[in-house]
Motif scaffolding. Structure first.
Motif, PDB file in Angstrom:
ATOM      1  N   ASN A 240       7.708   0.966   5.352  1.00 39.76           N
ATOM      2  CA  ASN A 240       7.802  -0.441   5.613  1.00 39.76           C
ATOM      3  C   ASN A 240       7.564  -1.173   4.387  1.00 39.76           C
ATOM      4  OD1 ASN A 240       7.136   0.229   8.286  1.00 39.76           O
ATOM      5  ND2 ASN A 240       5.109   0.411   8.169  1.00 39.76           N
TER       6      ASN A 240
ATOM      7  N   ALA B  56       5.158   4.893   2.141  1.00 38.29           N
ATOM      8  CA  ALA B  56       5.643   6.370   2.527  1.00 38.29           C
ATOM      9  C   ALA B  56       6.238   6.335   3.853  1.00 38.29           C
ATOM     10  CB  ALA B  56       4.403   7.247   2.555  1.00 38.29           C
ATOM     11  N   LYS B  57       5.803   5.573   4.774  1.00 40.42           N
ATOM     12  CA  LYS B  57       6.297   4.920   6.042  1.00 40.42           C
ATOM     13  C   LYS B  57       7.858   4.431   6.002  1.00 40.42           C
ATOM     14  CE  LYS B  57       1.911   5.091   8.506  1.00 40.42           C
ATOM     15  NZ  LYS B  57       0.914   4.072   9.231  1.00 40.42           N
TER      16      LYS B  57
ATOM     17  N   SER C  51       0.814  -1.125  -0.003  1.00 33.86           N
ATOM     18  CA  SER C  51       0.054   0.118   0.185  1.00 33.86           C
ATOM     19  C   SER C  51       1.235   1.274   0.007  1.00 33.86           C
ATOM     20  CB  SER C  51      -0.945   0.080   1.138  1.00 33.86           C
ATOM     21  OG  SER C  51      -0.102   0.306   2.415  1.00 33.86           O
ATOM     22  N   PHE C  52       0.511   2.256  -0.532  1.00 29.65           N
ATOM     23  CA  PHE C  52       1.094   3.831  -0.520  1.00 29.65           C
ATOM     24  C   PHE C  52       1.246   4.053   0.890  1.00 29.65           C
ATOM     25  CE2 PHE C  52       1.192   8.210  -0.498  1.00 29.65           C
ATOM     26  CZ  PHE C  52       2.126   8.401  -1.452  1.00 29.65           C
ATOM     27  N   GLU C  53       0.470   3.770   1.862  1.00 28.26           N
ATOM     28  CA  GLU C  53       0.793   4.576   3.273  1.00 28.26           C
ATOM     29  C   GLU C  53       2.071   3.781   3.817  1.00 28.26           C
ATOM     30  OE1 GLU C  53      -2.332   3.303   2.252  1.00 28.26           O
ATOM     31  OE2 GLU C  53      -2.969   5.165   2.086  1.00 28.26           O
ATOM     32  N   ASP C  54       2.148   2.281   3.499  1.00 31.23           N
ATOM     33  CA  ASP C  54       3.259   1.356   3.927  1.00 31.23           C
ATOM     34  C   ASP C  54       4.652   1.910   3.248  1.00 31.23           C
ATOM     35  OD1 ASP C  54       1.757   0.153   5.726  1.00 31.23           O
ATOM     36  OD2 ASP C  54       1.352  -1.597   4.480  1.00 31.23           O
TER      37      ASP C  54
END
Length: 104
Positions: A66, A63-64, A58-61
């Motif tokens: 991960n 960006a973090k 996912s994009f959120e992972d």
């Protein structure tokens, strides 16, 4: 006189469909620039192995930060062996050397 009444039991037995369970058979770690080939011993064919689809990151992972390395999985087909090699010519050499197969 008391008569004992025996009632016949009727039990309903359901047979569940046998689900194919995936089982870990082993792992192969190809060398750098190698390709994993699938050799069908019945039809005497050599093809590139097809990997099962992996879930996307996912994009959120991302960006973090991960980003974990996902392992690729292959569903083993019957009568097939899997060989890591540089090209098909080397697969044939490995089959002749290790498996005594000369039909390719």
């Amino acid at each position: 006189m008391e008569e004992k009444i025996h009632k016949d039991r009727i039990e309903e037995v359901k047979q569940e469909a046998h689900h194919n369970q995936k089982e870990f058979l082993g792992s192969v770690r190809p060398r750098k620039n190698h390709t994993l080939f699938e050799v069908n011993l019945e039809t005497n064919t050599i093809e590139k192995a097809v990997f099962d689809a992996l879930p996307a990151i996912s994009f959120e992972d991302a960006a973090k930060g991960n980003l974990t390395a996902k392992k690729c999985k292959i569903t083993k087909k019957p009568n097939c062996i899997y060989i890591s090699a540089l090209n098909k010519k080397n697969v044939i050499k490995i089959l002749e050397r290790n498996f005594n197969v000369t039909q390719f």
